[in-house]
Each structure stands twice: as structure tokens, then as C-alpha cells.
Design a protein around this motif. Structure first.
Motif, mmCIF file in Angstrom:
data_model
loop_
_atom_site.group_PDB
_atom_site.id
_atom_site.type_symbol
_atom_site.label_atom_id
_atom_site.label_comp_id
_atom_site.label_asym_id
_atom_site.label_seq_id
_atom_site.Cartn_x
_atom_site.Cartn_y
_atom_site.Cartn_z
ATOM 1 N N SER A 256 0.861 -1.179 0.000
ATOM 2 C CA SER A 256 0.000 0.000 0.000
ATOM 3 C C SER A 256 0.896 1.227 0.000
ATOM 4 O O SER A 256 1.392 1.647 1.040
ATOM 5 C CB SER A 256 -0.921 -0.005 1.227
ATOM 6 N N GLN A 257 1.131 1.766 -1.197
ATOM 7 C CA GLN A 257 1.975 2.944 -1.339
ATOM 8 C C GLN A 257 1.243 4.027 -2.130
ATOM 9 O O GLN A 257 1.856 4.836 -2.816
ATOM 10 C CB GLN A 257 3.294 2.586 -2.039
ATOM 11 N N HIS A 258 -0.064 4.038 -2.016
ATOM 12 C CA HIS A 258 -0.880 4.993 -2.757
ATOM 13 C C HIS A 258 -2.270 5.043 -2.121
ATOM 14 O O HIS A 258 -2.645 4.142 -1.365
ATOM 15 C CB HIS A 258 -1.001 4.570 -4.224
ATOM 16 N N LEU A 259 -3.007 6.082 -2.436
ATOM 17 C CA LEU A 259 -4.413 6.136 -2.054
ATOM 18 C C LEU A 259 -5.179 5.128 -2.900
ATOM 19 O O LEU A 259 -4.869 4.932 -4.070
ATOM 20 C CB LEU A 259 -4.972 7.547 -2.271
ATOM 21 N N GLY A 260 -6.157 4.498 -2.315
ATOM 22 C CA GLY A 260 -6.932 3.519 -3.055
ATOM 23 C C GLY A 260 -6.667 2.108 -2.574
ATOM 24 O O GLY A 260 -6.177 1.883 -1.458
ATOM 25 N N PRO B 277 -9.712 -0.372 -9.757
ATOM 26 C CA PRO B 277 -9.442 0.788 -10.628
ATOM 27 C C PRO B 277 -8.518 1.829 -10.013
ATOM 28 O O PRO B 277 -7.722 2.458 -10.730
ATOM 29 C CB PRO B 277 -10.841 1.369 -10.898
ATOM 30 N N VAL B 278 -8.600 2.050 -8.702
ATOM 31 C CA VAL B 278 -7.743 3.049 -8.058
ATOM 32 C C VAL B 278 -6.601 2.319 -7.361
ATOM 33 O O VAL B 278 -6.668 1.964 -6.183
ATOM 34 C CB VAL B 278 -8.531 3.920 -7.056
ATOM 35 N N SER B 279 -5.555 2.078 -8.118
ATOM 36 C CA SER B 279 -4.393 1.376 -7.613
ATOM 37 C C SER B 279 -3.266 1.555 -8.615
ATOM 38 O O SER B 279 -3.474 2.095 -9.705
ATOM 39 C CB SER B 279 -4.708 -0.114 -7.404
ATOM 40 N N ALA B 280 -2.061 1.120 -8.252
ATOM 41 C CA ALA B 280 -0.905 1.211 -9.143
ATOM 42 C C ALA B 280 0.063 0.101 -8.799
ATOM 43 O O ALA B 280 0.268 -0.207 -7.615
ATOM 44 C CB ALA B 280 -0.224 2.576 -8.998
ATOM 45 N N PRO B 281 0.666 -0.539 -9.805
ATOM 46 C CA PRO B 281 1.571 -1.655 -9.533
ATOM 47 C C PRO B 281 2.837 -1.217 -8.799
ATOM 48 O O PRO B 281 3.226 -0.043 -8.841
ATOM 49 C CB PRO B 281 1.906 -2.188 -10.930
ATOM 50 N N ILE B 282 3.470 -2.172 -8.144
ATOM 51 C CA ILE B 282 4.697 -1.928 -7.382
ATOM 52 C C ILE B 282 5.798 -2.801 -7.977
ATOM 53 O O ILE B 282 5.583 -3.988 -8.263
ATOM 54 C CB ILE B 282 4.479 -2.226 -5.890
ATOM 55 N N HIS B 283 6.981 -2.217 -8.172
ATOM 56 C CA HIS B 283 8.079 -2.885 -8.849
ATOM 57 C C HIS B 283 9.291 -3.012 -7.929
ATOM 58 O O HIS B 283 9.503 -2.180 -7.043
ATOM 59 C CB HIS B 283 8.489 -2.110 -10.100
ATOM 60 N N SER B 284 10.105 -4.011 -8.207
ATOM 61 C CA SER B 284 11.338 -4.184 -7.452
ATOM 62 C C SER B 284 12.418 -3.240 -7.963
ATOM 63 O O SER B 284 12.572 -3.057 -9.172
ATOM 64 C CB SER B 284 11.832 -5.630 -7.573
ATOM 65 N N GLY B 285 13.179 -2.663 -7.035
ATOM 66 C CA GLY B 285 14.289 -1.797 -7.406
ATOM 67 C C GLY B 285 15.627 -2.505 -7.354
ATOM 68 O O GLY B 285 16.673 -1.883 -7.583
ATOM 69 N N VAL B 286 15.618 -3.810 -7.037
ATOM 70 C CA VAL B 286 16.851 -4.592 -6.983
ATOM 71 C C VAL B 286 16.594 -5.943 -7.645
ATOM 72 O O VAL B 286 15.451 -6.367 -7.814
ATOM 73 C CB VAL B 286 17.342 -4.816 -5.532
#
Length: 461
Positions: A56-60, A85-94
């Protein structure tokens, strides 16, 4: 007579005077800026040994892990997503291995799942990382969602939702928020100074696909170097039917708040319960616009970000680019560690930031600062009785009357709270900042909102 315009001096007309009157905003405070790191060029921090990615790194709606313990992952790979609909994917930085799927307590008190990834130090990039192909408005929105972008100014609203106005509302003005009115924070200022062409490139893409005819980049007047840099580039790309302008605004908190910014730049007022799109505007953070330009060129999703690390307890205050999910303690260590005992640790600015319980909390997408303070800066004066001075009323940019709201909350009167507009409070903290009695006004507002949300709904007759 002459007045300051968008990059020059223009003749004052009756229309100018009416526009200036409409654009006057109410309330706000002159909080000390303390922009100690304004001239601190961004320094890249090596990726840590372990990152923790909150779902959970966003509203929604929060994401659900798309990986499991033991899975190998690479940079830019999706590790969390949602079909809401109100969400966004999360990606690995490593690149590395998923060590665990765990639970994390966020600064706001919510619990969420989290993906713990142990880095192998190789930084291998996932095969999905490639520039998106954009031939239509729908392609554009899909690409924005795939990038994982959320509002980087602190709100964390998924950007693809913001760029799809409800009901197909017509957008004629895009506002790029570079006000950065919170004390201490200079992350957006460094974006303006270091990546100004990315900002304008991102702006042009959004302008094209939203069909907007003008862009206003809003910067407070206490940032003259940023105004000069952005004005130079804006003039070079502006053309009839696609104006790109820089507007300097008074240095007054909360100048960067969405509704305040819209009124200050356009004279339009967003009614309670309405969105910027309802008055023909979209507001984007300046770093969000620059990120989009880079994503369209490289295809690398949102896996890192710039943070301002400052406060009296930080040995070496600076602006740092860190991998999202890096524990706060690692960031502080990179900045020379603590030079005195940390008595208060904030994620965000001192006005609207959230206090952390410990330094194990990972960096989130919408996190733009880490502030650590020693004893001298956290001494508090006990709250006393309200003296009815009205300073909180004068400071409120949303025209609220905090003493009346406090009284309604004390009486557990949800109906009165709603009528008094408690739900329109944006928790900017101007009321608490200006209160000579040191009352916990923002906390009362938050509890009042919760009372309204939990109150039984009356059936309409």
C-alpha cells in the motif's frame, strides 16, 4: 500601471484586476522555510542489501503480492498489483530473491502486506523494462499505470486515475506543482534545477493526450533560480494553442495544496466534494511530470526517488536518490548517521508529515523527505484552553471554523460536523501552527472526520 506577468511586465487592465482578485487565496501561514539543502545536488545511494516493499503505497486499493518467498526477481519487475481501478503496480528496485511476504504497520496506522527482497547486488534489469509504445490516449493511460506512478508530492494518488477525468471532463489547464511550500524539503527544487528538460518533456506529453491548451508551472517566489531555469525552457517550447508558462507565487504555506494552487493560478475555485477536473484542471507534482518523460524514453518504472534528508539530528543533510523500499535507518546512515539522539523522526515535512515509530520503516513512493530532530526541536508546550482569538479561523485556507468543529466533536454530533465542513479539511496544520494555546486542532479534525465516516447514514424520505 504594470504588474508582474508570466515572464515579464504587462499592462494592468480591468480584466487583470478581476483575475488578480479571483486568484487571491485565503489563509495560510508564513512557516520558516529552512531549505538548508537547496544547493545540495542529488547524490545516488547504492541499493541496500534488503528492501521492503509495502503493498500500500498509494491512495486507493492496496496491491497483492504477485511473487512468493523464494522467487527470483529483477529490477523493474512487478511484485505487487491489483485489479481495482484506483491502484498502481509496485516494482522491485533490486535483483535478487524474495525472502518473505510479511505484514507492515504504516505510519498512518494501517496494516499492509509487504514483499521483502534480498539483493544479489547485480542489478539485473527485467525483460519487461522497455519504452512503451504509445499511439493513442488509451495507450498513454496504460503506460502511465504500468509505470507505477503515484503523486510524488506526498498525496500518493495513482496518476493514471488522475489523468482519466471522471465523466470525460474537458481539461484545458494542466498545473505543475513546484511550490514545495513545506519547510526543509528541497527535493522538487532539485528536480527543477537538475532535470528541467525532463519536466517540460513530460508536460508536453500530458498536454498532448489530455488535449489541454495551456500548462502553468507554479513556483514560489523564494526559488528565483528555478523560476529562471524553467521560464527559459518554457518560452522555447510554448506556441499558440499550447502555452507553457511559469507563474511565481507568494511564498506562503500551503501554497502547494491542490485547491489553493488552482485558485492562485487560474482564479477558479473547486467546490467542496468536487475534483480539479470539475473546473477544467489537472494538477501534477513537478517530479511526477519529469518521471513520466524518463519512463517514456527508457521504460524503467518507479523504483527509486529523491529524498531530502535533514533535521537537527542528521550529521550530513542532503538530497539523496534512494531505492524505494530502503529502510529509513540505511538512508540516515548514508547521510553520516545521527549526530545526536533522535527524538522525533518524520516521513515528510514538519507540517503534514507522519511521525515514525522507528527507523525500520521503508521508504515509500510518496515519501519525499526524512527529517530527524533532537531534543531542542521537539520540546512541546502543554495545550491550554481555547482563548477564542480566531487565529485558526484566519489561517484556515478552507474557510473552516475549528473551535466550532471542536465543540461539535466533543458533543459527538456527526451531523453538525458535516455541516461545519470537517470533511473538507486537508489537514495542512495551519490552525495548529497559529494557535497560541498549542491545541491539537489537526488531531481533532481527524477524529471528527472519523466520527462522520462511522456515523449511521440517515435514510432520505
Amino acid at each position: 500601471m504594470a504588474i508582474e506577468g508570466f515572464g515579464g511586465t504587462v499592462k494592468k487592465t480591468a480584466g487583470d484586476i478581476r483575475q488578480a482578485w479571483r486568484s487571491r487565496t485565503r489563509g495560510g501561514v508564513h512557516a520558516p522555510s529552512r531549505k538548508h539543502t537547496a544547493e545540495s545536488e542529488t547524490v545516488g545511494m547504492p541499493a541496500p542489501a534488503t528492501i521492503v516493499l509495502a503493498m500500500s503505497q498509494h491512495l486507493g486499493a492496496p496491491c497483492v503480492p504477485t511473487v512468493k518467498a523464494g522467487d527470483a526477481v529483477e529490477v523493474g519487475q512487478v511484485v505487487g498489483d491489483s485489479d481495482k481501478p484506483v491502484s498502481a503496480p509496485i516494482h522491485s528496485g533490486v535483483s535478487g530473491k524474495v525472502a518473505a511476504i510479511t505484514e507492515l504497520l504504516l505510519p498512518g496506522g494501517q496494516r499492509t502486506q509487504a514483499v521483502v527482497i534480498e539483493s544479489d547486488g547485480e542489478g539485473r534489469v527485467h525483460e519487461s523494462v522497455k519504452p512503451p509504445v504509445i499511439d493513442s490516449h488509451e495507450d498513454f493511460l496504460r503506460a502511465v499505470r504500468a509505470s507505477g506512478l503515484v503523486g510524488l508530492g506526498g498525496a500518493g494518488f495513482p496518476t493514471h486515475v488522475k489523468l482519466r477525468p471522471r465523466g470525460g471532463a474537458a481539461i484545458d489547464t494542466i498545473l505543475i506543482n513546484a511550490a514545495e511550500c513545506e519547510p526543509y524539503i528541497t527535493a522538487d527544487y532539485r528536480e527543477c534545477m537538475e532535470n528541467s528538460w525532463d519536466i517540460v518533456s513530460g508536460v508536453q506529453s500530458v498536454m498532448k493526450f489530455l488535449g489541454a491548451s495551456r500548462v502553468i508551472i507554479a513556483v514560489e517566489r523564494n526559488k528565483p533560480a528555478a523560476i529562471a531555469e524553467l521560464s527559459k525552457i518554457a518560452r522555447s517550447v510554448s506556441a499558440p494553442g499550447r502555452e507553457v508558462r511559469v507563474k511565481s507565487l507568494p511564498a506562503r504555506y500551503p501554497q502547494g495544496a491542490e485547491k489553493v494552487l488552482i485558485q492562485a493560478c487560474t482564479g477558479r475555485r473547486v467546490p467542496p466534494g468536487k475534483l480539479p477536473a470539475d473546473v477544467g484542471c489537472v494538477v501534477m507534482n513537478v517530479t511526477s511530470a519529469a518521471f513520466l518523460a524518463r519512463y517514456f524514453k527508457t521504460g524503467m518504472p518507479l523504483v527509486d526517488k529523491r529524498l531530502t534528508v535533514d533535521g537537527s539530528a542528521i550529521a550530513q543533510p542532503q538530497n539523496v536518490r534512494v531505492t524505494i523500499g530502503t529502510p529509513v535507518r540505511d538512508v540516515i546512515a548514508f547521510c553520516g548517521g545521527a549526530k545526536q539522539e533522535i527524538r522525533k523522526l518524520l516521513m515528510g515535512g514538519p507540517m503534514m508529515g507522519l511521525a515514525l515509530m522507528d527507523d525500520a520503516m521503508p521508504v515509500l513512493k510518496q515519501n519525499n523527505a526524512i527529517l530527524a530532530f533532537g531534543e531542542e526541536d521537539v520540546r512541546s508546550t502543554p495545550a491550554s484552553v481555547c482563548i477564542r482569538c480566531g487565529r485558526c479561523v484566519e489561517a484556515c485556507p478552507m474557510h473552516l471554523v475549528p473551535p466550532s468543529i471542536a465543540s461539535a466533536y466533543k458533543n459527538a454530533d456527526a451531523e453538525a460536523l458535516e455541516k461545519l465542513g470537517v470533511m473538507t479539511c486537508m489537514e495542512c496544520g495551519c490552525c495548529s501552527f497559529s494557535c497560541p494555546a498549542h491545541r491539537y486542532i489537526v488531531q481533532t479534525m481527524r477524529m471528527g472526520k472519523e466520527l462522520v465516516r462511522n456515523a449511521p447514514r440517515k435514510e432520505k424520505t
